[in-house]
Design a protein around this motif. Structure first.
Motif, PDB file in Angstrom:
ATOM      1  N   VAL A 119      -0.044  28.722  45.644  1.00 41.02           N
ATOM      2  CA  VAL A 119      -1.396  28.270  45.304  1.00 41.02           C
ATOM      3  C   VAL A 119      -2.357  29.429  45.526  1.00 41.02           C
ATOM      4  CG1 VAL A 119      -3.253  26.657  45.863  1.00 41.02           C
ATOM      5  CG2 VAL A 119      -0.877  25.883  45.897  1.00 41.02           C
ATOM      6  N   ILE A 120      -3.189  29.706  44.539  1.00 37.49           N
ATOM      7  CA  ILE A 120      -4.145  30.805  44.622  1.00 37.49           C
ATOM      8  C   ILE A 120      -5.566  30.253  44.497  1.00 37.49           C
ATOM      9  CG2 ILE A 120      -2.521  32.498  43.707  1.00 37.49           C
ATOM     10  CD1 ILE A 120      -3.908  32.259  40.996  1.00 37.49           C
ATOM     11  N   ASP A 121      -6.514  31.007  45.030  1.00 36.46           N
ATOM     12  CA  ASP A 121      -7.935  30.664  44.931  1.00 36.46           C
ATOM     13  C   ASP A 121      -8.542  31.419  43.750  1.00 36.46           C
ATOM     14  OD1 ASP A 121      -8.150  29.004  47.271  1.00 36.46           O
ATOM     15  OD2 ASP A 121      -7.936  30.833  48.453  1.00 36.46           O
ATOM     16  N   THR A 122      -9.291  30.698  42.925  1.00 34.83           N
ATOM     17  CA  THR A 122      -9.923  31.329  41.766  1.00 34.83           C
ATOM     18  C   THR A 122     -11.375  30.875  41.648  1.00 34.83           C
ATOM     19  OG1 THR A 122      -9.396  29.592  40.137  1.00 34.83           O
ATOM     20  CG2 THR A 122      -7.703  31.263  40.559  1.00 34.83           C
ATOM     21  N   ILE A 123     -12.142  31.674  40.924  1.00 34.06           N
ATOM     22  CA  ILE A 123     -13.499  31.295  40.527  1.00 34.06           C
ATOM     23  C   ILE A 123     -13.490  31.142  39.015  1.00 34.06           C
ATOM     24  CG2 ILE A 123     -15.906  32.014  40.371  1.00 34.06           C
ATOM     25  CD1 ILE A 123     -15.602  33.451  42.980  1.00 34.06           C
ATOM     26  N   ARG A 149      -9.462  38.298  48.296  1.00 36.70           N
ATOM     27  CA  ARG A 149     -10.836  38.390  48.810  1.00 36.70           C
ATOM     28  C   ARG A 149     -11.095  37.313  49.856  1.00 36.70           C
ATOM     29  NH1 ARG A 149     -15.555  37.175  44.728  1.00 36.70           N
ATOM     30  NH2 ARG A 149     -14.323  38.648  43.484  1.00 36.70           N
ATOM     31  N   ARG A 150     -10.626  36.081  49.564  1.00 38.67           N
ATOM     32  CA  ARG A 150     -10.823  34.992  50.521  1.00 38.67           C
ATOM     33  C   ARG A 150     -10.025  35.240  51.805  1.00 38.67           C
ATOM     34  NH1 ARG A 150     -12.989  30.907  47.232  1.00 38.67           N
ATOM     35  NH2 ARG A 150     -14.738  32.019  46.301  1.00 38.67           N
ATOM     36  N   ARG A 151      -8.823  35.775  51.662  1.00 35.40           N
ATOM     37  CA  ARG A 151      -8.029  36.092  52.859  1.00 35.40           C
ATOM     38  C   ARG A 151      -8.728  37.142  53.702  1.00 35.40           C
ATOM     39  NH1 ARG A 151      -2.026  36.467  50.005  1.00 35.40           N
ATOM     40  NH2 ARG A 151      -1.721  34.210  49.727  1.00 35.40           N
ATOM     41  N   ALA A 157     -13.840  36.845  59.327  1.00 36.23           N
ATOM     42  CA  ALA A 157     -14.488  35.779  60.093  1.00 36.23           C
ATOM     43  C   ALA A 157     -13.745  35.526  61.402  1.00 36.23           C
ATOM     44  CB  ALA A 157     -14.540  34.493  59.258  1.00 36.23           C
ATOM     45  N   ASP A 158     -12.398  35.523  61.347  1.00 35.16           N
ATOM     46  CA  ASP A 158     -11.604  35.321  62.562  1.00 35.16           C
ATOM     47  C   ASP A 158     -11.801  36.475  63.538  1.00 35.16           C
ATOM     48  OD1 ASP A 158     -10.659  32.983  61.459  1.00 35.16           O
ATOM     49  OD2 ASP A 158      -8.778  33.864  60.743  1.00 35.16           O
ATOM     50  N   GLU A 159     -11.843  37.719  62.988  1.00 34.47           N
ATOM     51  CA  GLU A 159     -12.057  38.873  63.853  1.00 34.47           C
ATOM     52  C   GLU A 159     -13.435  38.822  64.504  1.00 34.47           C
ATOM     53  OE1 GLU A 159     -10.010  41.595  64.742  1.00 34.47           O
ATOM     54  OE2 GLU A 159      -8.585  40.076  64.049  1.00 34.47           O
TER      55      GLU A 159
END
Length: 248
Positions: A119-123, A149-151, A157-159
């Protein structure tokens, strides 16, 4: 003579027509090559749909993005194999929006499923598609893979959260050190006064006046320790700013 002139005129007209055709063919060939080069160089997926939702065009970038061959996804009716069921409502919303408002442009985040199952994220960005008579015949959408980009954004954000946690621990350690230093002074004084009184009472070397004086000093040091704790509690407590007038 006249038939000869007519034949010559026809020949000249034929030559001109052949030249125009060659120029037109050359122009069409150039446009085709340009379009083909653009399609090959694009990294954004392009899809074209008819009004009933049937997809009749995809570019190579989109096929590579989702892992399907062109013939596997062209001219098939929804549901589409690369759209997860939970994303169907978004697809229908885009279609309805474009049908209701031909000038509308839609931008939405949507997940897609590659042929491999990933599953991939797209715009997805969509707009209306018209024919030569300016009649809407469907819509066209561009699809950009933003998985990496999201990863990266999630990693950053986690860092940032980990960095804030480390800074919080550092600040807490510094604050604890300051608090310990501030409290150590009155507590040490209280301990010394108490030990001194105990020693003198056991040796029967203290008067009532000396005892009262030592107890008063002990009480002041206890109040000092209490004030330090009160200031700390006020500092960490969420409250509105306490504004007071001040002479500049």
């Amino acid at each position: 003579v006249l038939p000869l002139l007519a034949l010559l005129g026809s020949l000249i007209a034929l030559i001109r027509d052949m030249r125009r055709r060659r120029l037109t063919e050359k122009e069409l060939r150039t446009q085709y090559n340009l379009r083909h080069a653009i399609e090959k160089s694009l990294t954004v997926g392009i899809r074209a749909h008819a009004l009933d939702g049937t997809m009749f065009y995809v570019n190579p970038a989109f096929c590579e993005m989702i892992g399907y061959e062109e013939e596997e996804i062209i001219n098939i009716q929804p549901p589409l194999p690369y759209i997860p069921k939970e994303e169907t409502e978004k697809i229908l919303w885009i279609r309805d929006t474009l049908l209701e408002d031909p000038e509308a442009m839609t931008v939405t985040d949507i997940k897609m499923r590659r042929k491999s199952g990933e599953v991939i994220d797209t715009i997805m960005r969509g707009g209306p598609l018209y024919d030569e008579k300016q009649r809407q015949i469907g819509w066209i959408t561009s699809v950009e893979d933003v998985t990496e980009r999201r990863r990266l954004e999630q990693f950053q954000a986690d860092e940032q959260k980990r960095l804030e946690a480390v800074n919080h621990l550092i600040n807490m350690g510094e604050m604890a050190s300051v608090i310990a230093h501030e409290l150590n002074q009155p507590l040490t004084a209280i301990n010394n006064y108490c030990n001194g009184m105990v020693s003198r009472i056991r040796a029967d070397q203290i008067t009532q006046e000396d005892l009262l004086n030592a107890l008063e000093k002990t009480a002041r040091q206890a109040q000092r320790a209490g004030q330090i704790i009160h200031r700390i509690r006020t500092f960490v407590k969420r409250s509105e700013p306490n504004r007071t007038p001040s002479e500049v």
